[in-house]
Design an enzyme around this catalytic site. Structure first.
Site, PDB file in Angstrom:
ATOM      1  N   GLU A   1      10.004  42.872  87.551  1.00  0.00           N
ATOM      2  CA  GLU A   1      10.864  42.688  86.378  1.00  0.00           C
ATOM      3  C   GLU A   1      12.087  41.822  86.733  1.00  0.00           C
ATOM      4  OE1 GLU A   1      10.749  42.818  83.408  1.00  0.00           O
ATOM      5  OE2 GLU A   1      12.784  42.990  82.659  1.00  0.00           O
TER       6      GLU A   1
ATOM      7  N   TRP B   1       8.236  28.156  66.379  1.00  0.00           N
ATOM      8  CA  TRP B   1       7.853  28.074  67.793  1.00  0.00           C
ATOM      9  C   TRP B   1       6.517  27.358  67.777  1.00  0.00           C
ATOM     10  CZ3 TRP B   1       3.867  29.632  71.010  1.00  0.00           C
ATOM     11  CH2 TRP B   1       4.145  29.594  72.383  1.00  0.00           C
TER      12      TRP B   1
ATOM     13  N   CYS C   1       7.690  32.279  65.401  1.00  0.00           N
ATOM     14  CA  CYS C   1       8.052  31.723  64.107  1.00  0.00           C
ATOM     15  C   CYS C   1       8.604  32.835  63.218  1.00  0.00           C
ATOM     16  CB  CYS C   1       6.900  31.067  63.364  1.00  0.00           C
ATOM     17  SG  CYS C   1       6.150  29.717  64.255  1.00  0.00           S
TER      18      CYS C   1
ATOM     19  N   LYS D   1      11.102  35.340  71.229  1.00  0.00           N
ATOM     20  CA  LYS D   1      11.248  36.766  71.512  1.00  0.00           C
ATOM     21  C   LYS D   1       9.997  37.567  71.162  1.00  0.00           C
ATOM     22  CE  LYS D   1      13.902  40.486  72.190  1.00  0.00           C
ATOM     23  NZ  LYS D   1      14.054  40.713  73.626  1.00  0.00           N
TER      24      LYS D   1
ATOM     25  N   GLU E   1      12.801  33.447  83.848  1.00  0.00           N
ATOM     26  CA  GLU E   1      12.733  33.053  82.437  1.00  0.00           C
ATOM     27  C   GLU E   1      14.041  32.479  81.909  1.00  0.00           C
ATOM     28  OE1 GLU E   1      11.921  36.123  79.495  1.00  0.00           O
ATOM     29  OE2 GLU E   1      12.859  37.609  80.773  1.00  0.00           O
TER      30      GLU E   1
ATOM     31  N   HIS F   1       1.136  38.837 104.628  1.00  0.00           N
ATOM     32  CA  HIS F   1      -0.285  38.507 104.401  1.00  0.00           C
ATOM     33  C   HIS F   1      -0.425  37.157 103.700  1.00  0.00           C
ATOM     34  CE1 HIS F   1      -1.531  42.352 105.943  1.00  0.00           C
ATOM     35  NE2 HIS F   1      -0.592  42.917 105.206  1.00  0.00           N
TER      36      HIS F   1
HETATM   37  C1  F6R Z   1      10.808  39.136  78.900  1.00  0.00           C
HETATM   38  C2  F6R Z   1      10.330  39.625  77.618  1.00  0.00           C
HETATM   39  C3  F6R Z   1       8.874  39.565  77.361  1.00  0.00           C
HETATM   40  C4  F6R Z   1       8.419  40.728  76.486  1.00  0.00           C
HETATM   41  C5  F6R Z   1       6.944  40.556  76.084  1.00  0.00           C
HETATM   42  C6  F6R Z   1       6.442  41.732  75.290  1.00  0.00           C
HETATM   43  O1  F6R Z   1      12.179  39.290  79.026  1.00  0.00           O
HETATM   44  O2  F6R Z   1      11.076  40.026  76.778  1.00  0.00           O
HETATM   45  O3  F6R Z   1       8.147  39.515  78.548  1.00  0.00           O
HETATM   46  O4  F6R Z   1       8.604  41.921  77.178  1.00  0.00           O
HETATM   47  O5  F6R Z   1       6.804  39.385  75.343  1.00  0.00           O
HETATM   48  O6  F6R Z   1       7.167  41.911  74.123  1.00  0.00           O
HETATM   49  P1  F6R Z   1       7.206  43.292  73.368  1.00  0.00           P
HETATM   50  O7  F6R Z   1       7.877  44.265  74.275  1.00  0.00           O
HETATM   51  O8  F6R Z   1       7.984  43.030  72.126  1.00  0.00           O
HETATM   52  O9  F6R Z   1       5.790  43.683  73.113  1.00  0.00           O
END
Ligand code: F6R
Length: 606
Positions: A483, A74, A2, A601, A490, A506
């Site tokens: 990663e 959100w 949010c 984000k 995602e 396994h």
């Molecule tokens: C995936 C992504 C998330 C962040 C996670 C941590 O692409 O961006 O997995 O890495 O939410 O966020 P920060 O780095 O801002 O603590």
């Protein structure tokens, strides 16, 4: 999660709110709303489900005001519809509130004080605004006293950033926070609040921090900060060195592609910021002194930052020879492992606001353990509250899927590991020419982003149809596999997993069917042959195998060849094709690459 904006004292209120919300949309994008008051008797509440563009389309020319608040959501409580969108308001339409966070005891408060009130939404936020109204109207309190009473009733484990407006004092924003981020922006003749500096950067470069458990009263020409015990506090302002245009998409269709393309420049900037002309790391000696006293480094992060930590652990162990473990912050916060005698904590966080990581840092500070935050956002909560900060200098990262922050985190870890190892007089660190290697990385990244067309073709051929995909590798290649798989799942919704390639047989190999994509990452001499054998085992069961291999280990049929760099920092290159494969798979499916479903984000709720 949010985003909040607020402004008071200007007839540009509506455009400032909308611009701020657009810049905060990365924090949540399922519904949005504004409340504005023209201070001459008219006010407007406009809310819409969906993106900010829906809200913007609903604004008519008469919607203008001298003060207002806005929100992009959100959802945490209640589905993302118009009724649950913020601002939430009191039954008598006197109070309007935007909120970021979660009020853990909202049901108790509702039951105890508001059993006679009819609710319009399912949100915890509405409980708070109705409660303020209740204390003002039924108990004859003024707004400030009522809000303070409510703030005291909210349980300590709750998180909130609030901006409240009272129709009867239309030039005043009442603001408070706990755990969730919120800043005051000082304008010329008007003042603002916002969830981050970027949301206000078009208007001002001067900001004021708000600490947890303060009541802040923002008026056009004045900002007052008080403790909950009415004690007035003085707070200096600070400026942020950021170009507001750095957050523009330019000619790119999506931020994610722009941010992938920016990685070579980020590597060069890090060399400039942290490595002197002779390649010697410029790292604060106090930080190195505290780290060298540690008997164990604990890296804490979430999602992509956790994955960057996995790479960092190997770097610290190799170059500084200090045992290092990596922890998912949401796990560490509630299931703390047995710690060593002299722990040192490293927090990795692009945003510097992740609630799970902050929960760990609060605990670390309570125990007076030293800490470092490596973050992209100067003065973010994790940066302010840790003992030390190193910045990523990656520029704003807007796409929900993190790309340049990951590579910047790994590069900063490499520089720090080298600095610490040299400080400890270790030969491995002295021999590691991090400046030269990062220069090679920058050139290698450039070559990879310049060969996008080939990667797009691989994505459309191999990844557009399957439901599942696997990335496999060993050691550092396994860390990158995690990663790479996260990126793919995602934004393209392909169910992707990263595996230690030796683990496949396994159990997981049972999932391999005809044409299941299995992508091997091969950058480590010691394990290259083993990973190739594991790939063959999947091919024998029908998998469609692809390979991302370093040049010195490459074979004729490899799908993507990476320029050579020191194997310890190969993740900086092997992750780039994986980012592009995810991007083009998502693009090919016609998805919104930058704003994948269900995500936001900055994850500021636990
Ligand atoms: C995936 C992504 C998330 C962040 C996670 C941590 O692409 O961006 O997995 O890495 O939410 O966020 P920060 O780095 O801002 O603590």
């Amino acid at each position: 999660m949010c985003g909040i904006v607020g402004v008071t004292g200007t007839n540009k209120t509506v455009s400032i709110l909308i611009d701020g919300l657009k810049r905060l949309e990365y924090r949540g994008y399922d519904s949005a709303g504004i409340y504005v008051n023209d201070q001459a008797g008219k006010d407007f509440l406009i809310k819409r489900a969906g993106r900010i563009t829906n809200l913007e389309a609903a604004l008519t020319p008469e919607v203008q005001g001298m003060a207002g608040i806005g929100h992009t959501r959100w959802a945490t409580h209640g589905e993302p519809n118009q009724a649950n969108a913020h601002p939430q308001y009191s039954a008598d339409k006197r109070f309007y509130l935007v909120h970021n966070g979660v009020i853990e005891n909202y049901k108790d408060l509702k039951e105890e004080y508001l059993s006679d009130v009819k609710f319009k939404s399912q949100t915890d936020t509405e409980v708070i605004v109705q409660l303020v109204d209740k204390f003002v109207t039924a108990y004859d309190m003024d707004t400030k006293a009522a809000l303070l009473k409510v703030l005291r009733l909210i349980s300590r484990d709750s998180s909130y950033a609030f901006a409240l407006m009272d129709k009867e004092q239309p030039d005043t924003l009442y603001v408070a926070k706990n755990k969730s981020p919120l800043l005051v922006g000082i304008g010329k003749g008007y003042n603002m609040v916002g969830s981050d500096a970027l949301s206000m950067l078009n208007e001002t470069n001067e900001f004021m921090e708000i600490e947890d458990h303060e009541l802040v009263i923002v008026q056009p020409d004045h900002v007052t900060i008080e403790s909950f015990d009415n004690e007035e506090k003085h707070r200096d302002t600070f400026t942020v060195d950021m170009d507001p245009n750095a957050a523009d998409k330019g000619a790119y269709p999506f931020y994610m592609l722009k941010e992938i393309d920016e990685q070579p420049a980020v590597m060069r900037r890090l060399v400039q910021e942290y490595l002197g002309a002779n390649g010697k790391p410029q790292i604060d000696e106090k930080l190195l002194a505290q780290m060298q006293e540690a008997d164990h480094l604990y890296i804490v992060g979430a999602g992509t930052s956790y994955h960057a930590g996995l790479v960092g652990a190997r770097l610290f162990e190799r170059f500084a020879q200090i045992p290092t473990s990596v922890h998912i912050s949401s796990e560490f916060a509630y299931e703390q492992p047995l710690l060593s005698k002299k722990p040192f904590f490293i927090f990795l966080s692009q945003s510097g606001e992740t609630a799970d990581s902050r929960e760990v840092l609060v605990h670390v500070n309570e125990n007076k353990w030293p800490s470092l935050t490596i973050t992209n956002v100067d003065k973010s909560t994790l940066s302010r509250e840790a003992t030390h900060t190193l910045l990523l200098y990656a520029g704003p990262e807007i796409a929900v899927a993190s790309t340049k922050a990951y590579t910047a985190q790994v590069a900063v870890e490499a520089i720090l590991a080298k600095a610490l190892g040299e400080y400890l007089g270790l030969e491995a660190a002295q021999k590691f020419d991090v400046k030269d290697e990062l220069a090679k990385v920058a050139n290698g990244m450039q070559a990879l982003v310049d060969s996008k067309d080939e990667i797009e073709a691989i994505a459309s051929h191999a990844l557009s149809k399957p439901r599942n995909a696997f990335y496999i590798g060993r050691g550092l290649d396994w860390s990158v596999s995690l990663e790479a798989a996260l990126k793919l799942k995602e934004i393209s919704y392909v169910q992707a997993e990263g595996f230690a390639s030796g683990e496949l047989k396994h159990g997981t190999i049972a999932l391999i069917e005809k044409n299941t994509p299995v992508i091997g990452i091969i950058t480590q001499s010691r394990t290259a042959g083993l990973t190739r054998s594991n790939l063959e085992e999947t091919a024998a069961r029908g998998a469609n195998i692809l390979t991302i291999a370093s040049r010195h280990l490459a074979k004729e049929d490899d799908s993507i060849i990476l320029p050579d760099v020191d194997e310890m920092i190969s993740p900086l290159l092997s992750v780039v094709p994986a980012q592009l494969l995810a991007y083009y798979t998502s693009l090919g499916k016609g998805l919104d690459v930058d704003k994948p479903r269900n995500l936001a984000k900055s994850v500021t709720v636990q």
